[in-house]
Design a protein around this motif. Structure first.
Motif, mmCIF file in Angstrom:
data_model
loop_
_atom_site.group_PDB
_atom_site.id
_atom_site.type_symbol
_atom_site.label_atom_id
_atom_site.label_comp_id
_atom_site.label_asym_id
_atom_site.label_seq_id
_atom_site.Cartn_x
_atom_site.Cartn_y
_atom_site.Cartn_z
ATOM 1 N N PHE A 58 145.597 53.757 15.240
ATOM 2 C CA PHE A 58 145.263 53.931 16.485
ATOM 3 C C PHE A 58 144.130 54.841 16.578
ATOM 4 O O PHE A 58 143.186 54.411 17.295
ATOM 5 N N LEU A 59 143.942 55.764 15.526
ATOM 6 C CA LEU A 59 142.707 56.457 15.374
ATOM 7 C C LEU A 59 141.430 55.836 14.923
ATOM 8 O O LEU A 59 140.508 55.791 15.568
ATOM 9 N N VAL A 60 141.855 54.934 13.761
ATOM 10 C CA VAL A 60 140.775 53.983 13.243
ATOM 11 C C VAL A 60 140.231 53.325 14.056
ATOM 12 O O VAL A 60 139.008 53.009 14.349
ATOM 13 N N LEU A 61 141.025 52.434 14.989
ATOM 14 C CA LEU A 61 140.484 51.261 15.806
ATOM 15 C C LEU A 61 139.904 51.929 17.108
ATOM 16 O O LEU A 61 138.905 51.579 17.113
ATOM 17 N N SER A 62 140.357 52.821 17.402
ATOM 18 C CA SER A 62 139.519 53.702 18.734
ATOM 19 C C SER A 62 138.223 54.111 18.086
ATOM 20 O O SER A 62 137.267 53.981 18.869
ATOM 21 N N LEU A 63 138.021 54.929 17.001
ATOM 22 C CA LEU A 63 136.803 55.228 16.617
ATOM 23 C C LEU A 63 135.837 54.122 16.241
ATOM 24 O O LEU A 63 134.494 54.544 16.476
ATOM 25 N N GLU A 64 136.324 53.320 15.682
ATOM 26 C CA GLU A 64 135.491 52.237 15.092
ATOM 27 C C GLU A 64 134.859 51.604 16.274
ATOM 28 O O GLU A 64 133.730 51.392 16.347
ATOM 29 N N GLY A 65 135.676 51.212 17.225
ATOM 30 C CA GLY A 65 134.948 50.882 18.512
ATOM 31 C C GLY A 65 133.927 51.638 19.045
ATOM 32 O O GLY A 65 132.890 51.077 19.604
ATOM 33 N N ALA A 66 134.036 52.956 19.187
ATOM 34 C CA ALA A 66 133.266 53.864 19.699
ATOM 35 C C ALA A 66 131.921 53.939 18.627
ATOM 36 O O ALA A 66 130.957 53.823 19.426
ATOM 37 N N LEU A 67 132.118 53.727 17.468
ATOM 38 C CA LEU A 67 130.856 53.843 16.833
ATOM 39 C C LEU A 67 130.285 52.442 16.970
ATOM 40 O O LEU A 67 128.998 52.403 16.787
ATOM 41 N N ARG A 68 130.691 51.408 16.991
ATOM 42 C CA ARG A 68 130.129 50.115 17.193
ATOM 43 C C ARG A 68 129.338 50.078 18.543
ATOM 44 O O ARG A 68 128.298 49.778 18.637
ATOM 45 N N LEU A 123 128.806 62.053 14.796
ATOM 46 C CA LEU A 123 130.238 62.574 15.575
ATOM 47 C C LEU A 123 130.012 63.016 16.847
ATOM 48 O O LEU A 123 130.983 62.673 17.953
ATOM 49 N N PRO A 124 128.942 63.855 17.480
ATOM 50 C CA PRO A 124 129.022 64.020 18.813
ATOM 51 C C PRO A 124 128.790 62.818 19.689
ATOM 52 O O PRO A 124 129.305 62.813 20.639
ATOM 53 N N LEU A 125 128.207 61.805 19.148
ATOM 54 C CA LEU A 125 127.949 60.679 19.955
ATOM 55 C C LEU A 125 129.377 59.917 20.301
ATOM 56 O O LEU A 125 129.720 59.436 21.506
ATOM 57 N N VAL A 126 130.226 59.921 19.488
ATOM 58 C CA VAL A 126 131.622 59.220 19.458
ATOM 59 C C VAL A 126 132.858 60.262 19.528
ATOM 60 O O VAL A 126 133.762 59.876 19.785
ATOM 61 N N LEU A 127 132.395 61.534 20.183
ATOM 62 C CA LEU A 127 133.603 62.330 20.299
ATOM 63 C C LEU A 127 134.695 62.029 21.232
ATOM 64 O O LEU A 127 135.790 62.110 20.949
ATOM 65 N N PRO A 128 134.255 61.251 22.423
ATOM 66 C CA PRO A 128 135.191 60.913 23.544
ATOM 67 C C PRO A 128 136.116 59.845 22.642
ATOM 68 O O PRO A 128 137.196 59.782 22.899
ATOM 69 N N GLY A 129 135.571 58.856 21.938
ATOM 70 C CA GLY A 129 136.421 57.892 21.156
ATOM 71 C C GLY A 129 137.307 58.553 20.317
ATOM 72 O O GLY A 129 138.348 58.276 20.079
ATOM 73 N N LEU A 130 136.651 59.731 19.637
ATOM 74 C CA LEU A 130 137.643 60.422 18.335
ATOM 75 C C LEU A 130 138.729 61.049 19.292
ATOM 76 O O LEU A 130 139.929 60.855 18.944
ATOM 77 N N VAL A 131 138.462 61.676 20.524
ATOM 78 C CA VAL A 131 139.712 62.299 20.969
ATOM 79 C C VAL A 131 140.517 61.187 21.669
ATOM 80 O O VAL A 131 141.731 61.693 21.489
ATOM 81 N N SER A 132 140.174 60.085 21.915
ATOM 82 C CA SER A 132 141.142 59.145 22.566
ATOM 83 C C SER A 132 141.969 58.513 21.357
ATOM 84 O O SER A 132 143.181 58.663 21.552
#
Length: 268
Positions: free
Chosen positions: A151-161, A187-196
């Motif tokens: 769940f974390l990997v999928l959410s963060l990968e989407g935010a990174l892309r 990491l600051p750019l994708v922080l919302p995706g990381l939190v989600s």
């Protein structure tokens, strides 16, 4: 002189979309309503504050927090590799990483048991060093991590892309080292995706049942999390099971709402 006719473009959804949307909402809300109607409200507080209930809830919160932290530590590098690299077999690796999403939890528990159990692939060597993992609190954390990590990997990968590479390229052009770019830009750019992703991982860990029961068992105060306590109470005391179910729903909802509020604040 040519007259220009102005056209007003109206955006909206087709009317028929609202019917299946309402059916879906009812499908989710009706079981929750059924729980509310089934609860023995006069005895609700004693049911959810018994020693067994409080112990199970505390254990669930501790292990879910530990597994979420573990997911963050290993999930961020995994998402970075999946989103920022390209090599043969990457699609296969992504499929394997996301496999726990579709595996029955009990299968994950069996896999962990044959990996970290006394006679397992890794557990056999750990036992030689005096480390026993299966049927311990550590086993609960590992089981929760196994099922919640995707769940974390999928959410963060989407935010990174979605964030792209522009700012990272600018920082690299200005001489920033890769670690600095990762820490100060990516990491600051994708922080919302990381939190989600972390919230999803925590919620999934909090509700984990099958892998925990198979790999860690149900020892009160050691491995009996709140979902396991609910399952046991279902046979012994149905009112307690329903009350604890509502408690678990409320805790999970509060976590999600709090994290969503923090994410909104960070965006603003």
């Amino acid at each position: 002189m040519t007259a220009t006719r102005s056209t007003t473009v109206r955006l909206g959804l087709p009317g028929w979309v609202f019917l299946p949307a309402a059916i879906g909402a009812l499908f989710i809300l009706t079981p929750l309503l059924a729980i509310l109607l089934r609860i023995d409200w006069p005895n609700f507080v004693p049911l959810v504050t018994s020693d067994a209930s409080r112990t199970a809830l505390a254990l669930s919160l501790r292990t879910a927090a530990a597994s979420t932290a573990l997911c963050v530590v290993i999930g961020i590098p995994m998402a970075l590799v999946l989103a920022r690299t390209d090599f043969p077999g990457l699609s296969i690796l992504r499929a394997l990483v996301l496999l726990p999403l579709v595996l029955p939890p009990v299968v994950g528990g069996i896999a962990l048991l044959y990996t970290f159990g006394r006679l397992g692939l890794v557990g056999e060597y750990l036992e030689g060093w005096g480390l026993s993992i299966a049927f311990s609190t550590t086993a609960v954390v590992l089981a929760q991590t196994f099922v919640s990590l995707p769940f974390l990997v999928l959410s963060l990968e989407g935010a990174l892309r979605s964030s792209g590479h522009t700012y990272e390229r600018v920082a690299a052009t200005l001489g920033a080292r890769p670690t600095t770019v990762l820490r100060r830009v990516t990491l600051p750019l994708v922080l919302p995706g990381l939190v989600s992703g972390a919230v999803l991982a925590f919620a999934r860990a909090l509700g984990e049942f099958g892998a925990t029961l198979t790999f860690a068992g149900s020892l009160q105060g050691v491995t009996r999390t709140l979902p396991l306590e609910i399952y046991l109470q279902r046979e012994a005391d149905a009112d307690a099971a329903v009350a604890l179910s509502l408690l678990l729903i409320v805790v999970a909802a509060l976590v999600v709402l709090a994290a969503r509020g923090r994410r909104t604040d960070s965006v603003l």
